[in-house]
Design an enzyme around this catalytic site. Structure first.
Site, PDB file in Angstrom:
ATOM      1  CB  ALA A  53      -2.437  13.075  15.559  1.00  0.00           C
ATOM      2  CG  ASP A 240      -1.681   8.870  15.963  1.00  0.00           C
ATOM      3  OD1 ASP A 240      -1.819   8.163  16.976  1.00  0.00           O
ATOM      4  OD2 ASP A 240      -0.843   9.780  15.871  1.00  0.00           O
ATOM      5  CG  ASN A 250      -3.686   6.061  19.983  1.00  0.00           C
ATOM      6  OD1 ASN A 250      -3.271   7.138  19.561  1.00  0.00           O
ATOM      7  ND2 ASN A 250      -3.564   5.705  21.245  1.00  0.00           N
ATOM      8  CE  LYS A 251       3.020   5.711  19.119  1.00  0.00           C
ATOM      9  NZ  LYS A 251       3.893   5.671  17.922  1.00  0.00           N
TER      10      LYS A 251
HETATM   11  O1  MRU Z   1       4.236   8.314  17.450  1.00  0.00           O
HETATM   12  P1  MRU Z   1       3.615   9.452  18.197  1.00  0.00           P
HETATM   13  O2  MRU Z   1       4.292   9.771  19.480  1.00  0.00           O
HETATM   14  O3  MRU Z   1       3.421  10.668  17.324  1.00  0.00           O
HETATM   15  O4  MRU Z   1       2.168   8.896  18.541  1.00  0.00           O
HETATM   16  C1  MRU Z   1       1.257   9.696  19.240  1.00  0.00           C
HETATM   17  C2  MRU Z   1       0.036   8.978  19.611  1.00  0.00           C
HETATM   18  O5  MRU Z   1      -0.186   7.832  19.281  1.00  0.00           O
HETATM   19  C3  MRU Z   1      -0.989   9.770  20.332  1.00  0.00           C
HETATM   20  O6  MRU Z   1      -1.704   8.958  21.203  1.00  0.00           O
HETATM   21  C4  MRU Z   1      -1.917  10.354  19.267  1.00  0.00           C
HETATM   22  O7  MRU Z   1      -1.196  11.129  18.365  1.00  0.00           O
HETATM   23  C5  MRU Z   1      -2.988  11.149  19.812  1.00  0.00           C
HETATM   24  S1  MRU Z   1      -2.331  12.720  20.161  1.00  0.00           S
HETATM   25  C6  MRU Z   1      -3.319  13.792  20.786  1.00  0.00           C
END
Ligand code: MRU
Length: 357
Positions: A53, A240, A250-251
């Protein structure tokens, strides 16, 4: 943080170009790539050469610097801003950074526009580094408390990559871990592999290795049994988009880890800079959840016997696959939020106390 002993940031501006580390090639190849145009910036966000993010927010900010260097026309700038926001819908930092840049650049018709843009993009990066460092110092206190009781290695489970590669430096979820390690507290990280793109294996484990932090990659389904066995002292994940009521997007897979943690009384922390808070959306069902190409599931990439990067198909050719990239963990499963301003309850009142909104 370090790669092969050398300090790096994930993004920087040099000679009118944006420099990034191409994360689609990690951990097998370390490639620094130039972004020369706004199109390049949008492409690198969409294809996840840059991801995480805070980092996609920073890339969008530098993307607008490239846009004004290309064409100072306000209509080009507006079009670029719109395309950037659409490039990845879930992480709020992207829109946050674009809005912040547009606030500075809208209506500026002088040659100074590129200078103003660069100053603001650099500020966004410096601020993120500072926020992530403070998240680390605030989270360190929690790890220290566990260590003081346990007097033994603190086992921390994390999901995806909320490491320095997802930010500009330090990371969010990893920052308390890096700070604990620097202070001499023994830590060990369970890194969820994080299918389909394997950010946990390819990025989290990689960056922890480079910093000399003990870690073990586990399949996404392994966390539950480790928690039942008492082999996880705490979970720390990133986010995110965090809603003002403390719900955390989040992911994909984060929610299931939070449920397992709740059932096993393992504290579940979410680390975030305030740029990840969405103060507008009230209901998590209104968060746009990115759905990515199913080829990310049906195919895998790795090194072949000759050491060349190769993509292979792992699913039956006729099968359909669905690739949702994020899920939402309701606030009730979150022990606390670790922010740059301190640690707070995952709730409206908790966030209000820290951020005065
Ligand atoms: O799809 P991505 O790799 O961009 O997803 C990232 C994540 O889900 C992270 O855990 C999130 O961005 C937090 S980053 C500090």
């Amino acid at each position: 943080m370090k790669i092969e002993g050398k300090e790096y940031r994930t993004i920087w501006f040099e000679n009118n170009k944006v420099k990034i580390i191409d994360q689609t090639k990690l951990p097998h190849k370390f490639i620094i790539k130039d972004l020369n145009t706004i199109k390049d910036a949008i492409y690198s966000i969409k294809t996840m050469e840059v991801r995480g993010a805070p980092l996609i927010g920073a890339t969008a900010a530098y993307g607008l610097v490239l846009a004004v260097l290309e064409n100072k026309d306000q209509s080009f700038l507006k079009k670029s801003a719109k395309e950037l926001i659409a490039s990845r819908p879930t992480a709020i930092n992207l829109k946050w950074a674009v809005d912040r840049m547009m606030y500075k650049l809208s209506g500026v018709n002088s040659d100074k526009i590129s200078e103003i843009a660069l100053i603001e993009a650099n500020k966004i990066c410096e601020e993120d580094i500072n926020f992530c460092e403070n998240i680390g110092l605030n989270g360190l206190k929690i790890i220290e408390e566990i260590y003081n009781k346990k007097k033994n290695t603190v086992n921390i489970l994390t999901h995806c990559n909320a490491g320095w590669l997802a930010t500009i430096n330090w990371g969010t979820a990893t920052s308390p871990i890096y700070h604990a390690h620097k202070k001499g507290i023994p830590v060990h990280v369970w890194a969820d592999e994080t299918r389909p793109r394997n950010q946990g294996a390819n990025l989290t484990s990689y960056e922890l290795n480079e910093e000399g932090i003990k870690n073990t990659i586990i399949a996404d389904n392994t966390g539950g049994i480790l928690m039942q066995r008492g082999e996880v002292d705490m979970c720390i994940v990133g986010t995110d988009r965090t809603l003002s009521n403390g719900d955390v997007c989040n992911k994909i897979g984060t929610y299931l880890k939070a449920l397992a943690a709740f059932d096993n009384k393992v504290p579940f922390y979410v680390a975030l800079p305030s740029s990840t808070i969405d103060w507008e959306i009230k209901n998590y069902r209104d968060i746009p959840i990115e759905e990515r190409n199913s080829e990310e599931l049906s195919h895998m990439e790795g090194l072949d016997e000759d050491g060349n990067l190769k993509k292979i198909q792992v699913y039956p050719q006729k099968s359909k696959a669905m690739n949702l990239a994020f899920d939402v963990t309701p606030a009730k499963y979150v022990t606390a939020l670790i922010t740059e301003k301190g640690v707070c309850e995952a709730s409206s009142s908790g966030l209000k106390k820290l951020f005065n909104k």
